[in-house]
Design a protein around this motif. Structure first.
Motif, PDB file in Angstrom:
ATOM      1  N   GLU A   1       0.842  -1.207   0.000  1.00 34.29           N
ATOM      2  CA  GLU A   1       0.000   0.000   0.000  1.00 34.29           C
ATOM      3  C   GLU A   1       0.872   1.251   0.000  1.00 34.29           C
ATOM      4  N   LYS A   2       1.971   1.215   0.763  1.00 37.26           N
ATOM      5  CA  LYS A   2       2.854   2.382   0.852  1.00 37.26           C
ATOM      6  C   LYS A   2       3.489   2.677  -0.518  1.00 37.26           C
ATOM      7  N   PHE A   3       3.921   1.612  -1.210  1.00 38.05           N
ATOM      8  CA  PHE A   3       4.494   1.819  -2.554  1.00 38.05           C
ATOM      9  C   PHE A   3       3.440   2.469  -3.461  1.00 38.05           C
ATOM     10  N   VAL A   4       2.222   1.912  -3.436  1.00 38.48           N
ATOM     11  CA  VAL A   4       1.176   2.408  -4.338  1.00 38.48           C
ATOM     12  C   VAL A   4       0.810   3.858  -4.005  1.00 38.48           C
ATOM     13  N   GLU A   5       0.608   4.125  -2.715  1.00 45.17           N
ATOM     14  CA  GLU A   5       0.256   5.507  -2.284  1.00 45.17           C
ATOM     15  C   GLU A   5       1.320   6.498  -2.725  1.00 45.17           C
ATOM     16  N   THR A   6       2.593   6.108  -2.532  1.00 43.67           N
ATOM     17  CA  THR A   6       3.682   7.040  -2.849  1.00 43.67           C
ATOM     18  C   THR A   6       3.785   7.273  -4.353  1.00 43.67           C
ATOM     19  N   VAL A   7       3.514   6.235  -5.141  1.00 42.18           N
ATOM     20  CA  VAL A   7       3.522   6.418  -6.601  1.00 42.18           C
ATOM     21  C   VAL A   7       2.408   7.404  -6.967  1.00 42.18           C
ATOM     22  N   ARG A   8       1.251   7.229  -6.342  1.00 46.21           N
ATOM     23  CA  ARG A   8       0.118   8.111  -6.657  1.00 46.21           C
ATOM     24  C   ARG A   8       0.464   9.562  -6.306  1.00 46.21           C
TER      25      ARG A   8
ATOM     26  N   THR B   1      -3.856  -2.593 -10.517  1.00 50.30           N
ATOM     27  CA  THR B   1      -5.211  -2.409  -9.982  1.00 50.30           C
ATOM     28  C   THR B   1      -5.505  -0.934  -9.728  1.00 50.30           C
ATOM     29  N   ALA B   2      -4.468  -0.202  -9.290  1.00 44.08           N
ATOM     30  CA  ALA B   2      -4.654   1.225  -8.971  1.00 44.08           C
ATOM     31  C   ALA B   2      -4.608   2.093 -10.236  1.00 44.08           C
ATOM     32  N   GLY B   3      -4.394   1.457 -11.395  1.00 42.30           N
ATOM     33  CA  GLY B   3      -4.343   2.213 -12.657  1.00 42.30           C
ATOM     34  C   GLY B   3      -3.064   3.022 -12.810  1.00 42.30           C
ATOM     35  N   LEU B   4      -2.002   2.627 -12.090  1.00 43.50           N
ATOM     36  CA  LEU B   4      -0.758   3.412 -12.112  1.00 43.50           C
ATOM     37  C   LEU B   4       0.381   2.699 -12.841  1.00 43.50           C
ATOM     38  N   ARG B   5       0.150   1.471 -13.264  1.00 44.69           N
ATOM     39  CA  ARG B   5       1.249   0.660 -13.792  1.00 44.69           C
ATOM     40  C   ARG B   5       1.916   1.284 -15.022  1.00 44.69           C
ATOM     41  N   GLU B   6       1.089   1.899 -15.871  1.00 46.49           N
ATOM     42  CA  GLU B   6       1.639   2.462 -17.113  1.00 46.49           C
ATOM     43  C   GLU B   6       2.452   3.729 -16.867  1.00 46.49           C
ATOM     44  N   ASP B   7       2.312   4.311 -15.669  1.00 48.23           N
ATOM     45  CA  ASP B   7       2.987   5.582 -15.393  1.00 48.23           C
ATOM     46  C   ASP B   7       4.430   5.412 -14.928  1.00 48.23           C
ATOM     47  N   VAL B   8       4.813   4.188 -14.543  1.00 52.15           N
ATOM     48  CA  VAL B   8       6.153   3.974 -13.976  1.00 52.15           C
ATOM     49  C   VAL B   8       6.869   2.796 -14.627  1.00 52.15           C
ATOM     50  N   LYS B   9       8.209   2.874 -14.591  1.00 48.77           N
ATOM     51  CA  LYS B   9       9.004   1.717 -14.989  1.00 48.77           C
ATOM     52  C   LYS B   9       9.404   1.029 -13.688  1.00 48.77           C
ATOM     53  N   VAL B  10       9.132  -0.259 -13.591  1.00 50.23           N
ATOM     54  CA  VAL B  10       9.446  -0.982 -12.354  1.00 50.23           C
ATOM     55  C   VAL B  10      10.762  -1.752 -12.501  1.00 50.23           C
ATOM     56  N   PHE B  11      11.692  -1.466 -11.585  1.00 47.72           N
ATOM     57  CA  PHE B  11      12.964  -2.194 -11.498  1.00 47.72           C
ATOM     58  C   PHE B  11      12.860  -3.180 -10.340  1.00 47.72           C
ATOM     59  N   VAL B  12      13.395  -4.384 -10.536  1.00 41.45           N
ATOM     60  CA  VAL B  12      13.501  -5.297  -9.393  1.00 41.45           C
ATOM     61  C   VAL B  12      14.959  -5.712  -9.218  1.00 41.45           C
ATOM     62  N   GLY B  13      15.334  -5.963  -7.967  1.00 46.36           N
ATOM     63  CA  GLY B  13      16.709  -6.370  -7.694  1.00 46.36           C
ATOM     64  C   GLY B  13      16.832  -7.009  -6.332  1.00 46.36           C
ATOM     65  N   GLY B  14      18.057  -7.417  -6.015  1.00 42.97           N
ATOM     66  CA  GLY B  14      18.325  -8.148  -4.776  1.00 42.97           C
ATOM     67  C   GLY B  14      18.997  -9.460  -5.151  1.00 42.97           C
ATOM     68  N   ALA B  15      19.835  -9.980  -4.265  1.00 43.37           N
ATOM     69  CA  ALA B  15      20.657 -11.141  -4.610  1.00 43.37           C
ATOM     70  C   ALA B  15      19.918 -12.329  -5.258  1.00 43.37           C
ATOM     71  N   PRO B  16      18.716 -12.714  -4.761  1.00 48.13           N
ATOM     72  CA  PRO B  16      18.097 -13.903  -5.377  1.00 48.13           C
ATOM     73  C   PRO B  16      17.325 -13.596  -6.664  1.00 48.13           C
ATOM     74  N   VAL B  17      17.201 -12.324  -6.999  1.00 44.90           N
ATOM     75  CA  VAL B  17      16.386 -11.919  -8.155  1.00 44.90           C
ATOM     76  C   VAL B  17      17.177 -12.116  -9.449  1.00 44.90           C
ATOM     77  N   THR B  18      16.489 -12.605 -10.477  1.00 45.42           N
ATOM     78  CA  THR B  18      17.143 -12.828 -11.773  1.00 45.42           C
ATOM     79  C   THR B  18      16.332 -12.137 -12.867  1.00 45.42           C
ATOM     80  N   GLU B  19      16.977 -12.062 -14.024  1.00 38.90           N
ATOM     81  CA  GLU B  19      16.318 -11.493 -15.199  1.00 38.90           C
ATOM     82  C   GLU B  19      15.022 -12.268 -15.507  1.00 38.90           C
ATOM     83  N   SER B  20      15.084 -13.590 -15.430  1.00 36.60           N
ATOM     84  CA  SER B  20      13.897 -14.360 -15.813  1.00 36.60           C
ATOM     85  C   SER B  20      12.780 -14.189 -14.774  1.00 36.60           C
ATOM     86  N   TRP B  21      13.152 -14.045 -13.504  1.00 38.14           N
ATOM     87  CA  TRP B  21      12.129 -13.756 -12.480  1.00 38.14           C
ATOM     88  C   TRP B  21      11.479 -12.404 -12.784  1.00 38.14           C
TER      89      TRP B  21
END
Ligand code: B12
Length: 210
Positions: free
Chosen positions: A129-136, A165-185
């Protein structure tokens, strides 16, 4: 000197770490070199020792704390070198809910900031919720989701779905990272970008804003 810093981090000796890092900087060693050649390898070694059963949780915690002490001295040096170029882009970043690892996320945030991005760092254990609110509210161009545990990686997907769901997905580019995270994930959960480290994150974000 770098080896002494590594040793002090592995032994969780906060006072020695402070003294040695300051000394290394005084002697002219580059802050990023200390970070990349002493602090990160040391905390990763602590992880391996923990995995092998040679370190228990208190030792892992002590090594984490010692690394953060070193970062408190090193990262302001890195940030202070802000590139002249000033980006118009805002990068919102945080560690997902249930996860308190923040060493890598904080390095990414500092490198982005040093590269001219406006960075909003929400910290650790950040709710969806905090991520979504802050994006908004803040309308950042980028959102970075850090996860260090296989059990918290699915929260990256939860945030992406909640942004949809909040209709905000198209407004941002989402990066993911962290040691266990991979390109395919990253692809499988519908993230826009994966970066294996802070340098790659900066490079990709800069390329995206042209
Ligand atoms: C230090 C540490 C801790 C510290 C964290 C201190 C802190 N303030 O962060 C403490 C002691 C608190 C801790 C706790 C735990 N930990 Co821990 N921890 C680690 C350790 C040793 C190092 C992590 C680290 O800082 N690495 C150095 C940084 C620089 O690397 P990084 O985080 O990967 O970040 C880089 C990239 O991944 C990338 N990146 C990171 N985030 C992002 C975000 C974006 C958007 C992008 C683009 C890029 C990016 O850029 C970074 C910089 O280059 C790892 C082992 C490891 N090698 O990962 C275990 C590890 C992650 N922990 C582990 C475990 C099990 C735990 C605990 C569950 C232990 C317990 N029994 O309580 C708890 C979990 C608490 C919780 N709820 O989160 C396991 C996870 C296993 C798994 N499969 O999920 C690991 C792998 C150790 C192990 N080998 O068993 N931990």
């Amino acid at each position: 000197m770098l080896n002494q810093i590594k040793k002090a981090i592995l032994e969780g000796e906060i006072d020695s770490v402070q003294d040695l890092v300051k000394k290394a900087l005084e002697e002219g060693t580059d802050a990023l070199e200390v970070l990349n050649k002493a602090c990160i390898p040391a905390v990763e070694k602590a992880g391996l020792l923990f995995e092998a059963g040679d370190y228990f949780l208190p030792e892992l915690i002590a090594a984490g704390e010692a690394t953060k002490t070193a970062m408190d001295i090193l990262l302001p040096e890195v940030k202070g070198r802000k590139e002249k170029w000033k980006s118009v882009a805002t990068f919102l970043i945080g560690t997902v809910e249930g996860d308190v690892h923040d060493i890598g996320k904080t390095i990414v945030a500092s490198m982005l900031s040093a590269s001219g991005f406006d960075v909003i760092d929400l910290g650790i254990d950040v709710s969806t919720e905090k991520f979504v609110e802050t994006v908004r509210e803040m309308k950042p161009e980028f959102v970075g989701l850090s996860a260090l545990l296989t059990s918290t990686m699915p929260k990256q997907k939860t945030v992406i779905e909640a942004l949809k769901t909040a209709g905000l997905r198209e407004d941002v580019k989402v990066f993911v990272g962290g040691a266990p995270v991979t390109e395919s994930w990253a692809k499988s959960i519908g993230a826009d970008c994966y970066a294996q480290d802070a340098v790659a994150a900066v490079k990709i974000a800069k390329r995206l804003i042209g």
